[in-house]
Design a protein around this motif. Structure first.
Motif, PDB file in Angstrom:
ATOM      1  N   UNK A  66       0.826  -1.209   0.000  1.00 59.27           N
ATOM      2  CA  UNK A  66       0.000   0.000   0.000  1.00 59.27           C
ATOM      3  C   UNK A  66       0.861   1.261   0.000  1.00 59.27           C
ATOM      4  N   UNK A  67       2.030   1.199   0.618  1.00 57.86           N
ATOM      5  CA  UNK A  67       2.931   2.362   0.622  1.00 57.86           C
ATOM      6  C   UNK A  67       3.477   2.619  -0.781  1.00 57.86           C
ATOM      7  N   UNK A  68       3.928   1.559  -1.455  1.00 51.00           N
ATOM      8  CA  UNK A  68       4.436   1.725  -2.826  1.00 51.00           C
ATOM      9  C   UNK A  68       3.319   2.216  -3.744  1.00 51.00           C
ATOM     10  N   UNK A  69       2.124   1.651  -3.603  1.00 53.19           N
ATOM     11  CA  UNK A  69       1.008   2.092  -4.431  1.00 53.19           C
ATOM     12  C   UNK A  69       0.726   3.576  -4.221  1.00 53.19           C
ATOM     13  N   UNK A  70       0.639   3.995  -2.971  1.00 55.77           N
ATOM     14  CA  UNK A  70       0.362   5.401  -2.672  1.00 55.77           C
ATOM     15  C   UNK A  70       1.449   6.303  -3.227  1.00 55.77           C
ATOM     16  N   UNK A  71       2.700   5.892  -3.077  1.00 52.80           N
ATOM     17  CA  UNK A  71       3.833   6.675  -3.566  1.00 52.80           C
ATOM     18  C   UNK A  71       3.767   6.862  -5.082  1.00 52.80           C
ATOM     19  N   UNK A  72       3.512   5.790  -5.813  1.00 54.99           N
ATOM     20  CA  UNK A  72       3.488   5.871  -7.281  1.00 54.99           C
ATOM     21  C   UNK A  72       2.269   6.650  -7.767  1.00 54.99           C
ATOM     22  N   UNK A  73       1.115   6.393  -7.166  1.00 57.95           N
ATOM     23  CA  UNK A  73      -0.095   7.110  -7.583  1.00 57.95           C
ATOM     24  C   UNK A  73       0.053   8.606  -7.318  1.00 57.95           C
ATOM     25  N   UNK A  74       0.590   8.948  -6.161  1.00 59.27           N
ATOM     26  CA  UNK A  74       0.762  10.371  -5.838  1.00 59.27           C
ATOM     27  C   UNK A  74       1.730  11.032  -6.810  1.00 59.27           C
ATOM     28  N   UNK A  75       2.841  10.361  -7.084  1.00 52.33           N
ATOM     29  CA  UNK A  75       3.832  10.932  -7.999  1.00 52.33           C
ATOM     30  C   UNK A  75       3.261  11.072  -9.412  1.00 52.33           C
ATOM     31  N   UNK A  76       2.472  10.089  -9.820  1.00 51.02           N
ATOM     32  CA  UNK A  76       1.903  10.108 -11.168  1.00 51.02           C
ATOM     33  C   UNK A  76       0.904  11.242 -11.346  1.00 51.02           C
ATOM     34  N   UNK A  77       0.095  11.491 -10.326  1.00 49.53           N
ATOM     35  CA  UNK A  77      -0.998  12.460 -10.467  1.00 49.53           C
ATOM     36  C   UNK A  77      -0.809  13.723  -9.626  1.00 49.53           C
ATOM     37  N   UNK A  78       0.403  13.942  -9.128  1.00 47.49           N
ATOM     38  CA  UNK A  78       0.651  15.105  -8.273  1.00 47.49           C
ATOM     39  C   UNK A  78       0.303  16.423  -8.961  1.00 47.49           C
ATOM     40  N   UNK A  79       0.557  16.483 -10.263  1.00 47.66           N
ATOM     41  CA  UNK A  79       0.300  17.727 -11.006  1.00 47.66           C
ATOM     42  C   UNK A  79      -0.969  17.641 -11.849  1.00 47.66           C
TER      43      UNK A  79
END
Length: 320
Positions: A66-79
């Motif tokens: 769940x940490x890796x998922x959150x990290x990648x999703x946040x980075x992908x859609x941060x902007x």
């Protein structure tokens, strides 16, 4: 050994593909598969706009997946203003274990500036898993209680936060294990439900009681690669196993799958490719449309009984 894609030192060998990958190319490989899954499952609809964004609730436990998922999703859609993220952590009431993982969740969401919500079994059900395990009124494994309670709260709060999608961190190993378990148990209903809940474009699924669609963007990534990604990215992860974990059958399937993958690289991918085709066929034959689905007389959740499983278990636990 050098990386297959460059002259850097490899940090892992993916036997199923034959590739040796350095740190950078491991990151790229994991992230690419997650983003491809998002595209292939049409998770972000064409009509999403900054004025009417998608809300994605991520089940964040503090474990590696769940940490890796959150990290990648946040980075992908941060902007990307078309997506708003909410990380949802469920505290089961397991002394020490969940407190430590909650700290990892808080650190990650603070670092990534992601909205973070915490709900507890104690507040919701007047139940704590430590007490459930000690009393065990239904003579069941701890995971049987906890799975029902957790799924209920994920669904309840995803709806409360007006989520368009509920994301969970199931990886390739998790999915392949579940596939084998369903097949070995002859559970055709669960095979069909897997197809409806996890596969194909969201806009082509048949809504069931207006349940919020679930997504598993990590389901193409092996567990070891998720773990290595978390380690090399130095993400805040709680690596301890739940002290009440007792899924004996899943443990046997996990051991079997690891041995098969070691002797026959690519087994997990083959299982899932065949399972998804089988799930599609099962979904054509099995339908919930004929089931008499109503509302739980106590909490209003969809159920084929007068009372849902969660309410029955809560009553049994609190009666001890």
């Amino acid at each position: 050994m050098d990386c297959t894609k460059c002259d850097r030192e490899a940090v892992m060998h993916a036997a199923y593909s034959g590739a040796h990958l350095c740190e950078r190319h491991l990151f790229e490989s994991v992230e690419r598969r997650v983003r491809r899954r998002i595209r292939e499952d049409d998770m972000l609809p064409d009509d999403a706009t900054p004025e009417d964004p998608e809300t994605w609730v991520i089940g964040l436990s503090g474990g590696k997946d769940s940490v890796v998922l959150t990290d990648i999703i946040e980075e992908t859609f941060a902007e990307d203003p078309r997506v708003e993220l909410v990380a949802l952590t469920i505290h089961e009431g397991i002394e020490g274990y969940r407190d430590e993982s909650l700290a990892a969740c808080e650190q990650l969401t603070a670092d990534r500036d992601v909205r973070h919500e915490v709900v507890t079994y104690a507040d919701e059900f007047d139940v704590e898993m430590d007490d459930v395990v000690e009393d065990d009124p239904m003579d069941m494994a701890a995971c049987a209680y906890c799975g029902v309670f957790r799924r209920d709260l994920l669904a309840k709060y995803a709806e409360a936060y007006d989520a368009d999608k509920l994301l969970t961190g199931h990886n390739l190993d998790d999915e392949a294990e579940t596939a084998l378990m369903n097949i070995l148990e002859g559970n055709v209903e669960q095979v069909a439900k897997h197809f409806d809940a996890s596969l194909g474009p969201f806009d082509e699924r048949t809504p069931k009681d207006e349940m919020i669609p679930r997504a598993k963007p990590l389901r193409d990534v092996p567990e070891k690669e998720v773990a290595l990604y978390a380690q090399l990215r130095d993400l805040p992860v709680h690596m301890e196993e739940c002290p009440h974990s007792s899924e004996a059958f899943r443990g046997e399937i996990q051991d079997l799958l690891l041995k098969l993958e070691e002797n026959h690289p690519g087994t997990r991918h083959s299982i899932m490719a065949g399972y998804e085709e089988l799930a599609g066929l099962a979904a054509d034959q099995y339908s919930d449309e004929d089931a008499d689905v109503g509302e739980c007389e106590e909490c209003g959740a969809p159920t084929t009984r007068d009372r849902c499983r969660k309410c029955a278990l809560v009553e049994a636990v609190n009666a001890v």
